[in-house]
Design a protein around this motif. Structure first.
Motif, PDB file in Angstrom:
ATOM      1  N   PHE A  67      -6.570  17.175  -0.841  1.00 42.88           N
ATOM      2  CA  PHE A  67      -6.611  16.109  -1.816  1.00 42.88           C
ATOM      3  C   PHE A  67      -7.173  14.889  -0.947  1.00 42.88           C
ATOM      4  O   PHE A  67      -6.786  14.601   0.210  1.00 42.88           O
ATOM      5  CB  PHE A  67      -5.133  15.800  -2.168  1.00 42.88           C
ATOM      6  N   ASP A  68      -8.048  14.157  -1.498  1.00 42.25           N
ATOM      7  CA  ASP A  68      -8.537  13.048  -0.900  1.00 42.25           C
ATOM      8  C   ASP A  68      -7.601  11.606  -0.809  1.00 42.25           C
ATOM      9  O   ASP A  68      -7.764  10.849   0.002  1.00 42.25           O
ATOM     10  CB  ASP A  68      -9.912  12.574  -1.477  1.00 42.25           C
ATOM     11  N   GLN A  69      -6.874  11.623  -2.004  1.00 42.84           N
ATOM     12  CA  GLN A  69      -6.254  10.457  -2.110  1.00 42.84           C
ATOM     13  C   GLN A  69      -4.752  11.176  -2.659  1.00 42.84           C
ATOM     14  O   GLN A  69      -4.776  11.764  -3.868  1.00 42.84           O
ATOM     15  CB  GLN A  69      -6.747   9.632  -3.220  1.00 42.84           C
ATOM     16  N   ILE A  70      -3.463  10.559  -1.996  1.00 43.37           N
ATOM     17  CA  ILE A  70      -2.237  10.906  -2.554  1.00 43.37           C
ATOM     18  C   ILE A  70      -1.633   9.543  -3.004  1.00 43.37           C
ATOM     19  O   ILE A  70      -1.560   8.551  -1.992  1.00 43.37           O
ATOM     20  CB  ILE A  70      -1.358  11.669  -1.404  1.00 43.37           C
ATOM     21  N   TYR A  71      -0.925   9.437  -3.987  1.00 46.99           N
ATOM     22  CA  TYR A  71      -0.237   8.156  -4.472  1.00 46.99           C
ATOM     23  C   TYR A  71       1.197   8.614  -4.553  1.00 46.99           C
ATOM     24  O   TYR A  71       1.439   9.540  -5.613  1.00 46.99           O
ATOM     25  CB  TYR A  71      -0.942   7.635  -5.768  1.00 46.99           C
ATOM     26  N   ILE A  72       2.020   7.906  -4.130  1.00 51.33           N
ATOM     27  CA  ILE A  72       3.526   8.248  -4.240  1.00 51.33           C
ATOM     28  C   ILE A  72       4.217   7.130  -4.990  1.00 51.33           C
ATOM     29  O   ILE A  72       4.239   6.144  -4.520  1.00 51.33           O
ATOM     30  CB  ILE A  72       4.318   8.360  -2.587  1.00 51.33           C
ATOM     31  N   ASP A  73       4.883   7.461  -6.035  1.00 51.66           N
ATOM     32  CA  ASP A  73       5.643   6.600  -6.804  1.00 51.66           C
ATOM     33  C   ASP A  73       7.014   6.772  -6.402  1.00 51.66           C
ATOM     34  O   ASP A  73       7.435   7.875  -6.154  1.00 51.66           O
ATOM     35  CB  ASP A  73       5.506   6.898  -8.364  1.00 51.66           C
ATOM     36  N   THR A  74       7.817   5.660  -6.124  1.00 54.61           N
ATOM     37  CA  THR A  74       9.174   5.714  -5.783  1.00 54.61           C
ATOM     38  C   THR A  74      10.175   4.855  -6.435  1.00 54.61           C
ATOM     39  O   THR A  74       9.738   4.136  -7.388  1.00 54.61           O
ATOM     40  CB  THR A  74       9.277   4.712  -4.462  1.00 54.61           C
TER      41      THR A  74
ATOM     42  N   ILE B 226      14.808  14.497   5.952  1.00 54.13           N
ATOM     43  CA  ILE B 226      13.918  12.959   5.832  1.00 54.13           C
ATOM     44  C   ILE B 226      12.542  13.321   5.978  1.00 54.13           C
ATOM     45  O   ILE B 226      11.722  12.284   5.526  1.00 54.13           O
ATOM     46  CB  ILE B 226      14.709  11.808   6.389  1.00 54.13           C
ATOM     47  N   TYR B 227      12.184  14.262   6.862  1.00 53.46           N
ATOM     48  CA  TYR B 227      10.841  14.531   7.258  1.00 53.46           C
ATOM     49  C   TYR B 227      10.159  15.492   6.466  1.00 53.46           C
ATOM     50  O   TYR B 227       8.914  15.939   6.619  1.00 53.46           O
ATOM     51  CB  TYR B 227      10.707  15.013   8.823  1.00 53.46           C
ATOM     52  N   LYS B 228      10.740  16.030   5.496  1.00 57.78           N
ATOM     53  CA  LYS B 228      10.350  17.123   4.717  1.00 57.78           C
ATOM     54  C   LYS B 228       9.085  16.881   3.793  1.00 57.78           C
ATOM     55  O   LYS B 228       8.159  17.671   3.579  1.00 57.78           O
ATOM     56  CB  LYS B 228      11.319  17.954   3.939  1.00 57.78           C
ATOM     57  N   LEU B 229       9.249  15.618   3.343  1.00 51.37           N
ATOM     58  CA  LEU B 229       8.076  15.268   2.360  1.00 51.37           C
ATOM     59  C   LEU B 229       6.766  14.873   3.371  1.00 51.37           C
ATOM     60  O   LEU B 229       5.554  15.462   2.871  1.00 51.37           O
ATOM     61  CB  LEU B 229       8.436  13.854   1.571  1.00 51.37           C
ATOM     62  N   ARG B 230       7.005  14.426   4.124  1.00 53.01           N
ATOM     63  CA  ARG B 230       5.960  14.268   5.184  1.00 53.01           C
ATOM     64  C   ARG B 230       5.130  15.480   5.432  1.00 53.01           C
ATOM     65  O   ARG B 230       3.808  15.737   5.330  1.00 53.01           O
ATOM     66  CB  ARG B 230       6.122  13.552   6.663  1.00 53.01           C
ATOM     67  N   ASP B 231       5.930  16.559   5.974  1.00 48.19           N
ATOM     68  CA  ASP B 231       5.758  17.873   6.137  1.00 48.19           C
ATOM     69  C   ASP B 231       4.795  18.528   5.030  1.00 48.19           C
ATOM     70  O   ASP B 231       3.737  19.170   5.383  1.00 48.19           O
ATOM     71  CB  ASP B 231       6.663  18.668   7.060  1.00 48.19           C
ATOM     72  N   ALA B 232       5.358  18.397   4.068  1.00 48.27           N
ATOM     73  CA  ALA B 232       4.748  18.732   2.747  1.00 48.27           C
ATOM     74  C   ALA B 232       3.526  18.412   2.468  1.00 48.27           C
ATOM     75  O   ALA B 232       2.439  19.197   2.256  1.00 48.27           O
ATOM     76  CB  ALA B 232       5.928  18.947   1.574  1.00 48.27           C
TER      77      ALA B 232
ATOM     78  N   MET C 142      16.220   1.374  -1.913  1.00 51.11           N
ATOM     79  CA  MET C 142      15.683   1.807  -0.767  1.00 51.11           C
ATOM     80  C   MET C 142      16.582   3.000  -0.302  1.00 51.11           C
ATOM     81  O   MET C 142      17.786   2.926   0.428  1.00 51.11           O
ATOM     82  CB  MET C 142      15.948   0.673   0.301  1.00 51.11           C
ATOM     83  N   ASN C 143      16.383   4.111  -1.055  1.00 49.76           N
ATOM     84  CA  ASN C 143      17.132   5.453  -0.778  1.00 49.76           C
ATOM     85  C   ASN C 143      16.514   6.658  -0.001  1.00 49.76           C
ATOM     86  O   ASN C 143      15.361   6.214   0.600  1.00 49.76           O
ATOM     87  CB  ASN C 143      17.773   5.820  -2.123  1.00 49.76           C
ATOM     88  N   PHE C 144      17.067   7.722  -0.055  1.00 46.36           N
ATOM     89  CA  PHE C 144      16.408   8.774   0.581  1.00 46.36           C
ATOM     90  C   PHE C 144      14.886   8.934   0.290  1.00 46.36           C
ATOM     91  O   PHE C 144      14.087   9.412   1.415  1.00 46.36           O
ATOM     92  CB  PHE C 144      17.128   9.950   0.464  1.00 46.36           C
ATOM     93  N   PHE C 145      14.725   9.110  -1.190  1.00 51.33           N
ATOM     94  CA  PHE C 145      13.460   9.556  -1.598  1.00 51.33           C
ATOM     95  C   PHE C 145      12.375   8.362  -0.993  1.00 51.33           C
ATOM     96  O   PHE C 145      11.322   8.545  -0.543  1.00 51.33           O
ATOM     97  CB  PHE C 145      13.377   9.595  -2.883  1.00 51.33           C
ATOM     98  N   THR C 146      12.939   7.238  -1.369  1.00 48.38           N
ATOM     99  CA  THR C 146      11.921   6.019  -0.878  1.00 48.38           C
ATOM    100  C   THR C 146      11.605   6.107   0.770  1.00 48.38           C
ATOM    101  O   THR C 146      10.395   6.016   1.064  1.00 48.38           O
ATOM    102  CB  THR C 146      12.693   4.610  -0.993  1.00 48.38           C
ATOM    103  N   ARG C 147      12.554   6.332   1.485  1.00 47.83           N
ATOM    104  CA  ARG C 147      12.304   6.534   2.939  1.00 47.83           C
ATOM    105  C   ARG C 147      11.365   7.537   3.187  1.00 47.83           C
ATOM    106  O   ARG C 147      10.660   7.437   4.320  1.00 47.83           O
ATOM    107  CB  ARG C 147      13.655   6.407   3.737  1.00 47.83           C
ATOM    108  N   SER C 148      11.741   8.625   2.752  1.00 50.87           N
ATOM    109  CA  SER C 148      10.869   9.788   2.887  1.00 50.87           C
ATOM    110  C   SER C 148       9.257   9.414   2.517  1.00 50.87           C
ATOM    111  O   SER C 148       8.386  10.052   3.413  1.00 50.87           O
ATOM    112  CB  SER C 148      11.165  10.962   1.816  1.00 50.87           C
ATOM    113  N   ALA C 149       9.143   8.861   1.632  1.00 55.54           N
ATOM    114  CA  ALA C 149       7.841   8.155   1.226  1.00 55.54           C
ATOM    115  C   ALA C 149       7.157   7.282   2.228  1.00 55.54           C
ATOM    116  O   ALA C 149       6.010   7.464   2.564  1.00 55.54           O
ATOM    117  CB  ALA C 149       7.828   7.763  -0.040  1.00 55.54           C
ATOM    118  N   LEU C 150       8.127   6.525   2.515  1.00 54.04           N
ATOM    119  CA  LEU C 150       7.535   5.588   3.750  1.00 54.04           C
ATOM    120  C   LEU C 150       7.096   6.153   5.058  1.00 54.04           C
ATOM    121  O   LEU C 150       6.163   5.758   5.872  1.00 54.04           O
ATOM    122  CB  LEU C 150       8.391   4.331   3.634  1.00 54.04           C
TER     123      LEU C 150
END
Ligand SMILES: Nc1ncnc2c1ncn2[C@@H]1O[C@H](COP(=O)(O)OP(=O)(O)OP(=O)(O)O)[C@@H](O)[C@H]1O
Ligand SMILES: [Mg+2]
Length: 256
Positions: free
Chosen positions: A124-131, A110-116, A135-143
């Motif tokens: 990057f100046d701005q990162i936008y994450i589409d989900t 679950i923390y791998k996206l945060r670390d990446a 409310m699943n693994f990917f959404t929680r990773s993004a939040l």
């Protein structure tokens, strides 16, 4: 700034808002990345058109690397692919994300996206994450990975009731995993100024103290053409009313 666009309800405008705000950031010269965490890949198609098919390396490749120990791992930055638009990059979706989800979840990734994404902070100046609309693994990773959360709202009475549960979910992630996460606001999408019902819905939400952003996005048939031609509104029709609303929203988010 890392911003997640999230609402577990489907079809409220997450992908459209993600790509249009990101296109404006990039058009302003900011180094911008879109991360498409939805296996449906709508943002990937919106930005890449026909080139979206089978695009590699994608996010499934990035997540898969966390499940296997290989000597030669591909660098995180190599997964940020150039789009046809200057300064705009994409971490592309893949249908394989769906298959990987159970494995990633059971192995506590679950923390791998945060670390990446933290590795890309200087790039990057701005990162936008589409989900995805869940409310699943990917959404929680993004939040967990994001600094800010934008919540599209489609002026529907069902979505109105779901908003409270949604805000509670965000609050729980904030408390448990990511103190830095801020709700930037609720974006009213497909607003029909001439109809009285949407206005009343939004007024009620404001009266209840919900963080509704004052720039509403109107409904426009040109959005369909924008998706079909893979051209965000700032490129398709810079003077259009909806484009102007996106610009106003973008400026309000303090990124102009
Ligand atoms: N301002 C708008 N005016 C008209 N149509 C819009 C507008 N915003 C979004 N749409 C349309 O609404 C539909 C849903 O939008 P979008 O795909 O962005 O939502 P989503 O929340 O990402 O959906 P999903 O939950 O399936 O990922 C799309 O067909 C899109 O073209
Ligand atoms: Mg979407």
């Amino acid at each position: 700034m890392k911003r997640v666009v999230f609402n577990q309800k489907g079809g409220v405008g997450k992908s459209t808002i993600t790509c249009n705000l990101a296109a404006i950031s990039a058009n302003n010269g900011l180094r911008t990345l879109v991360v498409d965490l939805d296996p449906q890949g709508n943002s990937t198609h919106y930005l890449m058109g026909a080139a979206a098919e089978g695009i590699e390396p994608n996010l499934a490749d990035l997540f898969e690397q966390t499940l296997t120990i290989r000597f030669e791992q591909r660098a995180t930055a190599d997964h940020a692919l150039p789009t046809p638009f200057e300064h705009l990059y994409l971490m592309a979706s893949s249908p394989r994300l769906e298959e990987l989800m159970g494995k990633l979840e059971s192995r506590y990734k679950i923390y791998k996206l945060r670390d990446a994404l933290a590795e890309l902070d200087d790039q990057f100046d701005q990162i936008y994450i589409d989900t995805p609309p869940a409310m699943n693994f990917f959404t929680r990773s993004a939040l967990i990975a994001a600094d800010a959360c934008l919540i599209p709202f489609d002026c529907d009475d069902f979505s109105r009731r779901a908003l409270y549960a949604l805000l509670e979910n965000v609050e729980e992630i904030r408390t448990d995993h990511n103190q830095a996460l801020q709700v930037e606001g609720i974006v009213v999408n497909q607003f029909q100024a001439r109809a009285s019902l949407p206005q009343k819905l939004v007024d009620d939400l404001l009266a209840e103290g919900l963080p509704i952003l004052p720039t509403y996005l109107s409904s426009s048939v040109r959005i369909r053409e924008s998706h079909q031609t893979a051209k965000p509104m700032i490129h398709l029709d810079p003077r259009h009313k909806l484009t102007q609303e996106y610009l106003a929203l973008h400026a309000r988010l303090g990124m102009a």
